[in-house]
Design a protein around this motif. Structure first.
Motif, short mmCIF file in Angstrom:
data_model
loop_
_atom_site.label_atom_id
_atom_site.label_comp_id
_atom_site.label_asym_id
_atom_site.label_seq_id
_atom_site.Cartn_x
_atom_site.Cartn_y
_atom_site.Cartn_z
N LEU A 111 -27.00 -2.14 50.04
CA LEU A 111 -27.04 -0.69 50.20
C LEU A 111 -27.88 -0.28 51.40
O LEU A 111 -27.56 0.69 52.10
CB LEU A 111 -27.58 -0.02 48.93
CG LEU A 111 -26.66 0.00 47.73
CD1 LEU A 111 -27.37 0.64 46.54
CD2 LEU A 111 -25.37 0.73 48.03
N SER A 112 -28.94 -1.02 51.68
CA SER A 112 -29.77 -0.73 52.84
C SER A 112 -29.01 -0.96 54.14
O SER A 112 -29.17 -0.20 55.10
CB SER A 112 -31.03 -1.60 52.82
OG SER A 112 -31.81 -1.32 51.69
N LYS A 115 -37.25 0.42 51.18
CA LYS A 115 -38.52 0.77 50.53
C LYS A 115 -38.28 1.61 49.28
O LYS A 115 -38.89 1.37 48.24
CB LYS A 115 -39.43 1.50 51.50
CG LYS A 115 -40.78 1.86 50.91
CD LYS A 115 -41.73 2.29 51.97
CE LYS A 115 -43.05 2.74 51.42
NZ LYS A 115 -43.75 1.79 50.61
N ILE A 116 -37.37 2.57 49.37
CA ILE A 116 -37.07 3.41 48.21
C ILE A 116 -36.42 2.58 47.11
O ILE A 116 -36.78 2.69 45.94
CB ILE A 116 -36.16 4.59 48.62
CG1 ILE A 116 -36.93 5.57 49.49
CG2 ILE A 116 -35.61 5.30 47.40
CD1 ILE A 116 -36.08 6.65 50.11
N ILE A 133 -26.72 7.66 52.22
CA ILE A 133 -25.44 7.03 52.45
C ILE A 133 -24.34 8.08 52.62
O ILE A 133 -23.42 7.91 53.42
CB ILE A 133 -25.11 6.04 51.31
CG1 ILE A 133 -26.08 4.86 51.39
CG2 ILE A 133 -23.67 5.56 51.36
CD1 ILE A 133 -26.01 3.91 50.22
N TYR A 134 -24.45 9.19 51.93
CA TYR A 134 -23.45 10.26 51.97
C TYR A 134 -23.66 11.22 53.15
O TYR A 134 -22.82 12.07 53.42
CB TYR A 134 -23.49 11.03 50.65
CG TYR A 134 -22.47 12.12 50.50
CD1 TYR A 134 -21.11 11.83 50.49
CD2 TYR A 134 -22.86 13.44 50.38
CE1 TYR A 134 -20.18 12.83 50.36
CE2 TYR A 134 -21.93 14.45 50.24
CZ TYR A 134 -20.59 14.14 50.23
OH TYR A 134 -19.66 15.12 50.09
N PHE A 181 -31.21 9.48 44.06
CA PHE A 181 -30.69 10.66 44.75
C PHE A 181 -30.88 10.54 46.26
O PHE A 181 -29.95 10.79 47.03
CB PHE A 181 -31.38 11.94 44.23
CG PHE A 181 -30.99 13.17 45.00
CD1 PHE A 181 -29.80 13.81 44.72
CD2 PHE A 181 -31.81 13.66 45.99
CE1 PHE A 181 -29.43 14.94 45.44
CE2 PHE A 181 -31.46 14.79 46.71
CZ PHE A 181 -30.26 15.43 46.43
N PHE A 182 -32.06 10.14 46.70
CA PHE A 182 -32.32 10.04 48.14
C PHE A 182 -31.47 8.96 48.80
O PHE A 182 -30.93 9.15 49.89
CB PHE A 182 -33.80 9.80 48.42
CG PHE A 182 -34.62 11.04 48.35
CD1 PHE A 182 -34.35 12.13 49.17
CD2 PHE A 182 -35.67 11.14 47.46
CE1 PHE A 182 -35.10 13.29 49.11
CE2 PHE A 182 -36.44 12.29 47.39
CZ PHE A 182 -36.14 13.37 48.22
N VAL A 183 -31.30 7.83 48.13
CA VAL A 183 -30.49 6.75 48.70
C VAL A 183 -29.02 7.15 48.77
O VAL A 183 -28.35 6.94 49.78
CB VAL A 183 -30.68 5.45 47.90
CG1 VAL A 183 -29.67 4.40 48.31
CG2 VAL A 183 -32.10 4.93 48.09
#
Length: 184
Positions: free
Chosen positions: A78-79, A139-140, A32-33, A26-28
């Motif tokens: 993704l990072s 990290k996440i 991005i969103y 959810f946080f990632v």
């Protein structure tokens, strides 16, 4: 051989580990969103905020089948995307415009003098925010599993693909348009 009963499956779905994975995802996804979320919140368009979050989530799960053995590579990709979030938020903050490819292209096409003139010393904050987003996302994501079985990766990607294919049906309740497409 372990027998999977209904209670075993339900307990594994609602375990603490599963909850941590969902929170991390959810946080990632939200990071991005964030450029679009900022625009929708600034303009009070809540329904697009929620639907857009779901659509971005689905699109981010599509390539999982290609990276099922080496999810760390996908996490790094993704990072990198998350690191560009502060740059993508700039159009929303400066001119209340949605971040799109043309706007990002214009920002990338400017020279250093124009950027310094527009942002001044805040450019260092922007660079720091980009670096922070990269390492925070990394990290996440590194708390998530390193690999999946092919069946798990295929199931995740197939579910995402099914949801992507159902997206046009969510926009309209009138199926006349779709029968006309099928006839052609």
């Amino acid at each position: 051989m372990q027998v999977h009963t209904k209670s075993n499956v339900l307990s594994s779905l609602f375990s603490v580990r599963s909850f941590k994975i969902l929170v991390a995802l959810f946080f990632v996804i939200f990071l991005i969103y964030l450029p679009y979320a900022a625009y929708f919140i600034k303009n009070s368009v809540v329904n697009y905020l929620v639907i857009g979050f779901i659509i971005v989530s689905v699109f981010l799960f599509l390539p999982v089948v290609f990276f099922y053995r080496r999810l760390r590579i996908y996490y790094i990709l993704l990072s990198v995307v998350a690191a560009l979030t502060p740059v993508s938020v700039l159009p929303v903050l400066l001119i209340n415009s949605q971040a799109n490819t043309e706007m990002i292209g214009l920002m990338m096409d400017t020279n250093w003098q124009e950027v310094k003139e527009l942002l001044g010393w805040k450019i260092f904050l922007l660079i720091g925010a980009c670096i922070l987003c990269f390492f925070l996302c990394k990290k996440i994501l590194y708390t998530l599993p390193k690999q999946l079985s092919f069946k798990q990766g295929a199931a995740i990607s197939a579910t995402a693909l099914l949801l992507v294919l159902l997206l046009p049906f969510s926009r309209s309740r009138d199926l006349y348009y779709y029968t006309q497409i099928l006839n052609n």
